[in-house]
Design an enzyme around this catalytic site. Sequence first.
Site, PDB file in Angstrom:
ATOM      1  N   ASP A  12      -3.202  80.722  51.521  1.00  0.00           N
ATOM      2  CA  ASP A  12      -2.553  80.942  50.232  1.00  0.00           C
ATOM      3  C   ASP A  12      -1.289  81.782  50.334  1.00  0.00           C
ATOM      4  O   ASP A  12      -0.389  81.665  49.524  1.00  0.00           O
ATOM      5  CB  ASP A  12      -3.511  81.607  49.244  1.00  0.00           C
ATOM      6  CG  ASP A  12      -4.422  80.599  48.593  1.00  0.00           C
ATOM      7  OD1 ASP A  12      -5.397  81.006  47.952  1.00  0.00           O
ATOM      8  OD2 ASP A  12      -4.152  79.392  48.742  1.00  0.00           O
ATOM      9  N   ASP A  63       8.295  73.275  51.142  1.00  0.00           N
ATOM     10  CA  ASP A  63       9.558  72.877  50.498  1.00  0.00           C
ATOM     11  C   ASP A  63      10.343  74.092  50.008  1.00  0.00           C
ATOM     12  O   ASP A  63      11.570  74.118  50.064  1.00  0.00           O
ATOM     13  CB  ASP A  63       9.352  71.830  49.389  1.00  0.00           C
ATOM     14  CG  ASP A  63       8.137  72.081  48.536  1.00  0.00           C
ATOM     15  OD1 ASP A  63       7.512  73.162  48.693  1.00  0.00           O
ATOM     16  OD2 ASP A  63       7.808  71.229  47.706  1.00  0.00           O
ATOM     17  N   GLU A  72      17.535  70.755  44.794  1.00  0.00           N
ATOM     18  CA  GLU A  72      16.636  69.979  43.946  1.00  0.00           C
ATOM     19  C   GLU A  72      15.482  70.820  43.423  1.00  0.00           C
ATOM     20  O   GLU A  72      14.887  70.505  42.409  1.00  0.00           O
ATOM     21  CB  GLU A  72      16.098  68.780  44.750  1.00  0.00           C
ATOM     22  CG  GLU A  72      15.725  67.623  43.883  1.00  0.00           C
ATOM     23  CD  GLU A  72      14.791  66.640  44.579  1.00  0.00           C
ATOM     24  OE1 GLU A  72      15.216  65.507  44.791  1.00  0.00           O
ATOM     25  OE2 GLU A  72      13.642  67.004  44.896  1.00  0.00           O
ATOM     26  N   GLU A  73      15.199  71.896  44.122  1.00  0.00           N
ATOM     27  CA  GLU A  73      14.060  72.737  43.733  1.00  0.00           C
ATOM     28  C   GLU A  73      14.397  73.759  42.646  1.00  0.00           C
ATOM     29  O   GLU A  73      13.517  74.468  42.188  1.00  0.00           O
ATOM     30  CB  GLU A  73      13.523  73.499  44.954  1.00  0.00           C
ATOM     31  CG  GLU A  73      12.975  72.626  46.058  1.00  0.00           C
ATOM     32  CD  GLU A  73      11.638  71.984  45.695  1.00  0.00           C
ATOM     33  OE1 GLU A  73      10.963  72.491  44.780  1.00  0.00           O
ATOM     34  OE2 GLU A  73      11.297  70.968  46.306  1.00  0.00           O
ATOM     35  N   ASP A  94      18.717  68.615  48.975  1.00  0.00           N
ATOM     36  CA  ASP A  94      17.295  68.394  48.721  1.00  0.00           C
ATOM     37  C   ASP A  94      16.588  68.995  49.932  1.00  0.00           C
ATOM     38  O   ASP A  94      16.657  68.452  51.030  1.00  0.00           O
ATOM     39  CB  ASP A  94      17.014  66.888  48.598  1.00  0.00           C
ATOM     40  CG  ASP A  94      15.562  66.616  48.234  1.00  0.00           C
ATOM     41  OD1 ASP A  94      14.756  67.560  48.247  1.00  0.00           O
ATOM     42  OD2 ASP A  94      15.234  65.451  47.953  1.00  0.00           O
ATOM     43  N   LEU A 142      13.462  69.500  51.111  1.00  0.00           N
ATOM     44  CA  LEU A 142      12.447  68.779  51.876  1.00  0.00           C
ATOM     45  C   LEU A 142      12.033  67.550  51.085  1.00  0.00           C
ATOM     46  O   LEU A 142      11.130  67.607  50.251  1.00  0.00           O
ATOM     47  CB  LEU A 142      11.248  69.695  52.141  1.00  0.00           C
ATOM     48  CG  LEU A 142      10.552  69.495  53.477  1.00  0.00           C
ATOM     49  CD1 LEU A 142      11.518  69.523  54.647  1.00  0.00           C
ATOM     50  CD2 LEU A 142       9.487  70.542  53.676  1.00  0.00           C
ATOM     51  N   ASP A 143      12.732  66.483  51.329  1.00  0.00           N
ATOM     52  CA  ASP A 143      12.459  65.271  50.576  1.00  0.00           C
ATOM     53  C   ASP A 143      11.237  64.559  51.145  1.00  0.00           C
ATOM     54  O   ASP A 143      11.022  64.555  52.355  1.00  0.00           O
ATOM     55  CB  ASP A 143      13.671  64.335  50.639  1.00  0.00           C
ATOM     56  CG  ASP A 143      13.444  63.136  49.763  1.00  0.00           C
ATOM     57  OD1 ASP A 143      13.526  63.281  48.538  1.00  0.00           O
ATOM     58  OD2 ASP A 143      13.129  62.055  50.301  1.00  0.00           O
ATOM     59  N   GLU A 181      20.374  63.243  46.534  1.00  0.00           N
ATOM     60  CA  GLU A 181      19.848  62.166  47.384  1.00  0.00           C
ATOM     61  C   GLU A 181      20.836  61.004  47.504  1.00  0.00           C
ATOM     62  O   GLU A 181      21.276  60.649  48.591  1.00  0.00           O
ATOM     63  CB  GLU A 181      18.500  61.689  46.819  1.00  0.00           C
ATOM     64  CG  GLU A 181      17.427  62.768  46.944  1.00  0.00           C
ATOM     65  CD  GLU A 181      16.206  62.552  46.061  1.00  0.00           C
ATOM     66  OE1 GLU A 181      16.344  62.001  44.957  1.00  0.00           O
ATOM     67  OE2 GLU A 181      15.104  62.952  46.481  1.00  0.00           O
TER      68      GLU A 181
HETATM   69  P1  AHM Z   1      10.546  64.015  46.172  1.00  0.00           P
HETATM   70  O1  AHM Z   1      11.992  64.425  46.023  1.00  0.00           O
HETATM   71  O2  AHM Z   1       9.671  64.563  45.085  1.00  0.00           O
HETATM   72  O3  AHM Z   1      10.027  64.257  47.545  1.00  0.00           O
HETATM   73  O4  AHM Z   1      10.489  62.428  45.871  1.00  0.00           O
HETATM   74  C1  AHM Z   1      11.388  61.582  46.480  1.00  0.00           C
HETATM   75  C2  AHM Z   1      10.642  60.578  47.305  1.00  0.00           C
HETATM   76  C3  AHM Z   1      11.578  59.865  48.258  1.00  0.00           C
HETATM   77  O5  AHM Z   1      11.510  60.439  49.517  1.00  0.00           O
HETATM   78  C4  AHM Z   1      11.019  58.481  48.284  1.00  0.00           C
HETATM   79  O6  AHM Z   1      12.023  57.533  48.548  1.00  0.00           O
HETATM   80  C5  AHM Z   1      10.453  58.306  46.916  1.00  0.00           C
HETATM   81  O7  AHM Z   1      10.136  59.594  46.440  1.00  0.00           O
HETATM   82  C6  AHM Z   1       9.208  57.489  46.921  1.00  0.00           C
HETATM   83  O8  AHM Z   1       8.765  57.327  45.620  1.00  0.00           O
HETATM   84  P2  AHM Z   1       7.529  56.376  45.256  1.00  0.00           P
HETATM   85  O9  AHM Z   1       6.310  57.087  45.694  1.00  0.00           O
HETATM   86  O10 AHM Z   1       7.618  56.225  43.768  1.00  0.00           O
HETATM   87  O11 AHM Z   1       7.739  55.076  45.960  1.00  0.00           O
HETATM   88 MG    MG Z   2      13.802  64.410  46.891  1.00  0.00          MG
END
Ligand code: AHM
Ligand code: MG
Length: 342
Positions: free
Chosen positions: A69, A75, A98-99, A120, A122-123, A284
């Site tokens: 925890d 992220d 993005e966060e 972004d 940690l995408d 993105e």
């Molecule tokens: P996040 O920014 O919350 O991580 O979401 C983005 C992600 C991308 O990496 C990916 O292309 C997409 O969401 C996938 O979405 P889905 O699950 O609707 O296909």
């Molecule tokens: Mg993202």
Amino acid sequence: MGSVHTSTSVITIERFIMEQERLHPEATGELSNLLYDLCLAAKIISRHVRRAGLTDILGAAGAVNVSGDLQQKLDLFARDTVRHAVQHTGRVCIVASEEDEEPMLCPQTSRRGKYVILYDPLDGSSNIDVNVSIGTIFSIHRRVSSPKGEPGLGDCLQVGKKQVAAGYILYGSSTMLVYTTGQGVHGFTLDPTIGEFLLSHPDIRTPAVGKYYSVNESNWNRWTPAVQRVVAAFKNGDGRMQAKNARYIGSLVADFHRNLISGGVFLYPGDTRSAEGKLRLLYEAAPLALVVEQAGGLATDGRRPILDLVPQHLHQKTPFIVGSKTDVEFAVEILAADGVPA
Ligand code: AHM
Ligand code: MG
């Protein structure tokens, strides 16, 4: 005889960036240094990502809370790592991720620099727990507000074609950093034993026609008939287009990178749930659009090039079709015939 690359003739990212800078006599070196700052952040995040699966085991030894925890979420760790790497060096004035709801001004204690970073951290973070590739995406703009005043939202809400650099870090089977400053796209692989990014993919060109189509087909029933026709054509082929193979990881950086190298088209169109799709323009779509265009591909929202879209707000979403040139053009043509956006 061709030159033989030995372990003593490798090109580090530092040398590469320096050599690129020499091509621009007017360069002050600030952008180069900012790219090094991002490399450092990439290495720190990569080290952390590689240990993600061990959190619970190691947490038991090091922290009060056995369940981990106290461990910061990955992220948020990535968000802070990038911010800390760039905000004190005097090269950046404002940072948006993005966060965060709002952009963060760099502290006034250090000189505020002439660049703006949007990222972004940690995408694809829903993939962390199941050991699937994730990535960091970054976009760099020049500050447009007066250096005498405060930087602000206007510095962040710039059209994609004004980016001075963009790229991503992919934490995959190896860690790669891929970037462009508008002089082609170059990829570097992290050698963890020496802690250096080494040039592994100079001047990436994406194939004009792709092998793959990548889309979340579970959204099919929510798409417009035009989008369904595009995806059906990629899947089954039609008079002008050979059927493609499907690949979808659900982690944008990984899906994008595979298609960049092997050729392919990635689609995240709007649907009845979200007219603008899921992906964010500034964090993105725009940076990946600059990368793909520099590699010979295209990126569109179905009607207009992503790089021409003027953002209205920080977390704006956009339909996103990106990849091999012929494939993206084909999708645009079908969508245009219907007169409706993706
Ligand atoms: P996040 O920014 O919350 O991580 O979401 C983005 C992600 C991308 O990496 C990916 O292309 C997409 O969401 C996938 O979405 P889905 O699950 O609707 O296909
Ligand atoms: Mg993202």
